[in-house]
Design a protein around this motif. Structure first.
Motif, PDB file in Angstrom:
ATOM      1  N   THR A 168       0.685  -1.112   0.007  1.00 15.01           N
ATOM      2  CA  THR A 168       0.160   0.018  -0.059  1.00 15.01           C
ATOM      3  C   THR A 168       0.771   1.295  -0.121  1.00 15.01           C
ATOM      4  OG1 THR A 168      -1.894  -1.332   1.138  1.00 15.01           O
ATOM      5  CG2 THR A 168      -1.859   1.282   1.275  1.00 15.01           C
ATOM      6  N   LEU A 169       2.056   1.225   0.691  1.00  8.59           N
ATOM      7  CA  LEU A 169       2.702   2.648   0.814  1.00  8.59           C
ATOM      8  C   LEU A 169       3.512   2.671  -0.312  1.00  8.59           C
ATOM      9  CD1 LEU A 169       4.096   1.998   4.654  1.00  8.59           C
ATOM     10  CD2 LEU A 169       2.305   3.680   3.746  1.00  8.59           C
ATOM     11  N   LEU A 170       3.934   1.711  -1.116  1.00 10.40           N
ATOM     12  CA  LEU A 170       4.683   1.931  -2.355  1.00 10.40           C
ATOM     13  C   LEU A 170       3.576   2.321  -3.370  1.00 10.40           C
ATOM     14  CD1 LEU A 170       6.875  -1.651  -2.301  1.00 10.40           C
ATOM     15  CD2 LEU A 170       7.683   0.650  -2.006  1.00 10.40           C
ATOM     16  N   HIS A 171       2.501   1.987  -3.376  1.00  9.35           N
ATOM     17  CA  HIS A 171       1.554   2.476  -4.401  1.00  9.35           C
ATOM     18  C   HIS A 171       1.340   3.857  -3.909  1.00  9.35           C
ATOM     19  CE1 HIS A 171      -2.033   2.148  -6.887  1.00  9.35           C
ATOM     20  NE2 HIS A 171      -2.862   3.170  -5.704  1.00  9.35           N
ATOM     21  N   LEU A 172       1.169   4.340  -2.759  1.00 10.05           N
ATOM     22  CA  LEU A 172       0.946   5.763  -2.516  1.00 10.05           C
ATOM     23  C   LEU A 172       1.968   6.671  -2.605  1.00 10.05           C
ATOM     24  CD1 LEU A 172      -1.312   4.970   0.777  1.00 10.05           C
ATOM     25  CD2 LEU A 172      -2.178   5.834  -1.182  1.00 10.05           C
ATOM     26  N   HIS A 173       3.202   6.269  -2.623  1.00  9.55           N
ATOM     27  CA  HIS A 173       4.252   6.721  -3.065  1.00  9.55           C
ATOM     28  C   HIS A 173       4.446   6.814  -4.458  1.00  9.55           C
ATOM     29  CE1 HIS A 173       5.398   7.726   1.153  1.00  9.55           C
ATOM     30  NE2 HIS A 173       5.479   6.740   1.513  1.00  9.55           N
ATOM     31  N   ALA A 174       3.487   6.342  -5.244  1.00  8.86           N
ATOM     32  CA  ALA A 174       3.709   6.153  -6.769  1.00  8.86           C
ATOM     33  C   ALA A 174       5.032   5.703  -7.237  1.00  8.86           C
ATOM     34  CB  ALA A 174       3.796   7.903  -7.243  1.00  8.86           C
ATOM     35  N   ALA A 201       8.422  -6.406  -7.728  1.00 12.10           N
ATOM     36  CA  ALA A 201       9.818  -6.776  -7.464  1.00 12.10           C
ATOM     37  C   ALA A 201      10.090  -6.646  -6.044  1.00 12.10           C
ATOM     38  CB  ALA A 201      10.687  -6.254  -8.359  1.00 12.10           C
ATOM     39  N   ILE A 202       9.762  -5.414  -5.396  1.00 15.32           N
ATOM     40  CA  ILE A 202      10.255  -5.304  -4.155  1.00 15.32           C
ATOM     41  C   ILE A 202       9.431  -6.443  -3.045  1.00 15.32           C
ATOM     42  CG2 ILE A 202      10.196  -3.837  -2.035  1.00 15.32           C
ATOM     43  CD1 ILE A 202      10.750  -1.391  -4.243  1.00 15.32           C
ATOM     44  N   VAL A 203       8.185  -6.534  -3.436  1.00 14.82           N
ATOM     45  CA  VAL A 203       7.288  -7.295  -2.543  1.00 14.82           C
ATOM     46  C   VAL A 203       7.473  -8.669  -2.817  1.00 14.82           C
ATOM     47  CG1 VAL A 203       4.902  -7.741  -1.865  1.00 14.82           C
ATOM     48  CG2 VAL A 203       5.757  -5.227  -2.082  1.00 14.82           C
ATOM     49  N   VAL A 251      -4.380  -7.034  -4.857  1.00 13.64           N
ATOM     50  CA  VAL A 251      -5.060  -7.278  -3.633  1.00 13.64           C
ATOM     51  C   VAL A 251      -4.613  -6.935  -2.491  1.00 13.64           C
ATOM     52  CG1 VAL A 251      -5.740  -9.567  -2.413  1.00 13.64           C
ATOM     53  CG2 VAL A 251      -5.895  -9.482  -5.040  1.00 13.64           C
ATOM     54  N   TYR A 252      -3.208  -6.612  -2.458  1.00 17.12           N
ATOM     55  CA  TYR A 252      -2.655  -6.187  -1.019  1.00 17.12           C
ATOM     56  C   TYR A 252      -2.733  -4.586  -1.014  1.00 17.12           C
ATOM     57  CZ  TYR A 252      -0.807 -11.056  -0.367  1.00 17.12           C
ATOM     58  OH  TYR A 252      -0.723 -12.076  -0.077  1.00 17.12           O
ATOM     59  N   VAL A 253      -3.152  -3.738  -2.037  1.00 15.50           N
ATOM     60  CA  VAL A 253      -2.975  -2.549  -1.951  1.00 15.50           C
ATOM     61  C   VAL A 253      -4.388  -2.097  -1.353  1.00 15.50           C
ATOM     62  CG1 VAL A 253      -3.078  -0.339  -3.425  1.00 15.50           C
ATOM     63  CG2 VAL A 253      -1.419  -2.118  -4.005  1.00 15.50           C
ATOM     64  N   LYS A 254      -4.253  -1.702   0.150  1.00 13.18           N
ATOM     65  CA  LYS A 254      -5.330  -1.278   0.641  1.00 13.18           C
ATOM     66  C   LYS A 254      -5.544  -0.032   1.407  1.00 13.18           C
ATOM     67  CE  LYS A 254      -6.696  -6.162   1.284  1.00 13.18           C
ATOM     68  NZ  LYS A 254      -7.115  -7.368   2.166  1.00 13.18           N
ATOM     69  N   PRO A 255      -5.265   1.275   0.778  1.00 10.31           N
ATOM     70  CA  PRO A 255      -5.375   2.354   1.378  1.00 10.31           C
ATOM     71  C   PRO A 255      -6.633   2.749   2.472  1.00 10.31           C
ATOM     72  CG  PRO A 255      -6.126   3.033  -0.765  1.00 10.31           C
ATOM     73  CD  PRO A 255      -5.651   1.423  -0.564  1.00 10.31           C
ATOM     74  N   ASN A 256      -6.287   3.294   3.677  1.00 11.86           N
ATOM     75  CA  ASN A 256      -7.401   3.494   4.533  1.00 11.86           C
ATOM     76  C   ASN A 256      -7.952   4.866   4.223  1.00 11.86           C
ATOM     77  OD1 ASN A 256      -5.677   5.742   5.664  1.00 11.86           O
ATOM     78  ND2 ASN A 256      -4.787   4.279   7.154  1.00 11.86           N
ATOM     79  N   ALA A 304      -5.942  11.975   1.750  1.00 13.27           N
ATOM     80  CA  ALA A 304      -4.602  13.022   1.542  1.00 13.27           C
ATOM     81  C   ALA A 304      -4.428  12.908  -0.080  1.00 13.27           C
ATOM     82  CB  ALA A 304      -3.442  12.208   2.434  1.00 13.27           C
ATOM     83  N   ASN A 305      -4.785  11.973  -0.885  1.00 12.92           N
ATOM     84  CA  ASN A 305      -4.411  11.800  -1.908  1.00 12.92           C
ATOM     85  C   ASN A 305      -5.751  12.594  -2.738  1.00 12.92           C
ATOM     86  OD1 ASN A 305      -1.819   9.799  -3.181  1.00 12.92           O
ATOM     87  ND2 ASN A 305      -2.759   9.455  -1.217  1.00 12.92           N
ATOM     88  N   MET A 306      -6.632  12.465  -2.350  1.00  4.70           N
ATOM     89  CA  MET A 306      -7.797  13.235  -3.010  1.00  4.70           C
ATOM     90  C   MET A 306      -7.417  14.732  -2.988  1.00  4.70           C
ATOM     91  SD  MET A 306     -11.226  11.025  -2.024  1.00  4.70           S
ATOM     92  CE  MET A 306     -12.385  12.138  -2.932  1.00  4.70           C
TER      93      MET A 306
END
Length: 386
Positions: A331-337, A345-347, A357-362, A368-370
């Motif tokens: 999720t954090l990697l996704h949010l940091h674009a 590759a990292i995960v 499936v693992y990307v689940k922002p609260n 914050a992104n909106m």
């Protein structure tokens, strides 16, 4: 080994019959199961017929018929066949997959009871469907699916080798998913991760930190880490994942590298020593470490999960487990674009579908992104009539 003389020359050929008993690996009887008590006699019979063929005394077809008297009647029992399969795949499957196979074998043998000592060809599709129906009262659909996937290949091989006419697992399907079967895995917040590292017992704290800093690696892979996997000179950690066998080379962040170096200096370990020796030892004895971790998380107030038993062995599962660290990192990697292919590759995810499936922002992360959307810069007013 058959020894005979043809035209004055000594010939040696393998009969392919295992003297200790088991599946014949090749030759005329490839795939046939021979009992230990009968193996020596059968090997001699095959050797005699091979000699007759070599001397031109007996056509090959008749030799096969002669040497094969009663050989296919010596079918293994369901129990011995499954135990042979379990031993055969040991070392060839990932640790977690092999563990699932052992459990699946034991579940089926327990269900069959005395019937498991009958020949393998007595196992029919109807009995397997009843087994699945019985399992469905105690286990989730996904668990049953894994059991079937673990056992079916062995019987498929038996069918290909003509030990069986057909694979009895063909047409046996897991039950449909029920409400509650789908496991929910919520990510930890960064504050959760920090709290876990500060307040967990030392080895659990270290395991959480290693998982997070190494891209959300699974509990089994973290506990399998030895100091020889850490290359301080190159600044990397090498991992072969238990679940998929994927080989990963993970670079060390500077802050994490410094922490690892301080741990190494304090412990002075040998290369073969585990980073988490006590947890690794307990895991080798099949301790329920995942359940223990979930319980600790609940006691720390990070989740409101309360363990309770459903009908049979189906339990409600915590929404935050050690595996949730994986969701946190994704999720954090996704949010940091971070580029999606780099994030995978990292995960260590093999596909974009699994990664998503693992990307689940609260809600806070979504808001914050909106807020980053370009403003409309329109005046604030009430629409007419409101």
């Amino acid at each position: 080994m058959a020894h005979y003389t043809v035209n004055g020359k000594l010939k040696q050929r393998s009969t392919k019959i295992p003297i200790a008993g088991g599946m014949v690996p090749g030759g005329m009887y490839k795939g046939v199961f021979i009992k230990k008590s009968a193996a020596k006699g059968k090997a001699q019979e095959v050797a005699n017929e091979m000699e007759k063929v070599a001397r031109g005394l007996t056509p090959v077809a008749i030799a096969i018929q002669n040497a094969g008297v009663d050989i296919r009647q010596e079918l293994p029992s369901i129990r011995s066949f499954l135990e042979h399969h379990e031993e055969d795949v040991k070392g060839r499957l990932a640790v977690a997959t092999y563990r699932n196979t052992k459990v699946a074998v034991q579940r089926l043998l327990d269900y069959l009871g005395d019937a498991s000592d009958k020949p393998i060809d007595t196992l029919k599709i109807g009995a397997l469907r009843e087994w699945v129906k019985t399992l469905s009262r105690d286990y989730r659909s996904g668990t049953i699916r894994n059991y079937l996937a673990s056992l079916s290949p062995a019987f498929e091989e038996a069918a290909r080798s003509e030990i069986l006419v057909r694979n009895p697992f063909d047409g046996v399907k897991p039950p449909p998913e029920r409400p509650g079967d789908k496991l929910r895995r919520d990510p930890f917040s960064l504050d959760d991760i920090r709290k876990l590292i500060r307040e967990l017992p030392p080895e659990w704290s270290s395991a959480v930190r290693c998982s997070y800093e190494l891209g959300g690696q699974r509990l089994g892979d973290i506990l399998a880490l030895k100091w020889e996997n850490v290359d301080f000179l190159r600044g990397i950690v090498a991992i072969s994942t238990e679940k998929t066998g994927r080989h990963m080379v993970i670079p060390l962040k500077s802050s994490f590298r410094q922490w690892l170096e301080s741990e190494h200096a304090a412990r002075s370990p040998k290369p073969k020593d585990y980073l988490h020796p006590n947890l690794a030892c307990r895991r080798s004895r099949n301790n329920a470490l995942s359940t223990e971790f979930s319980t600790i998380v609940r006691l720390l107030g990070i989740t409101d999960y309360e363990p309770r038993q459903h009908a049979g062995k189906r339990r409600n599962m915590s929404n935050k487990t050690f595996h949730s660290i994986r969701a946190t990192v994704a999720t954090l990697l996704h949010l940091h674009a971070v580029d999606p292919s780099i994030a995978r590759a990292i995960v260590g995810h093999d596909s974009a579908a699994i990664h998503e499936v693992y990307v689940k922002p609260n809600l806070d992360q979504l808001l914050a992104n909106m807020e980053r959307l370009d403003p409309l810069d329109l005046p604030t007013y009430h629409a007419a009539g409101n």
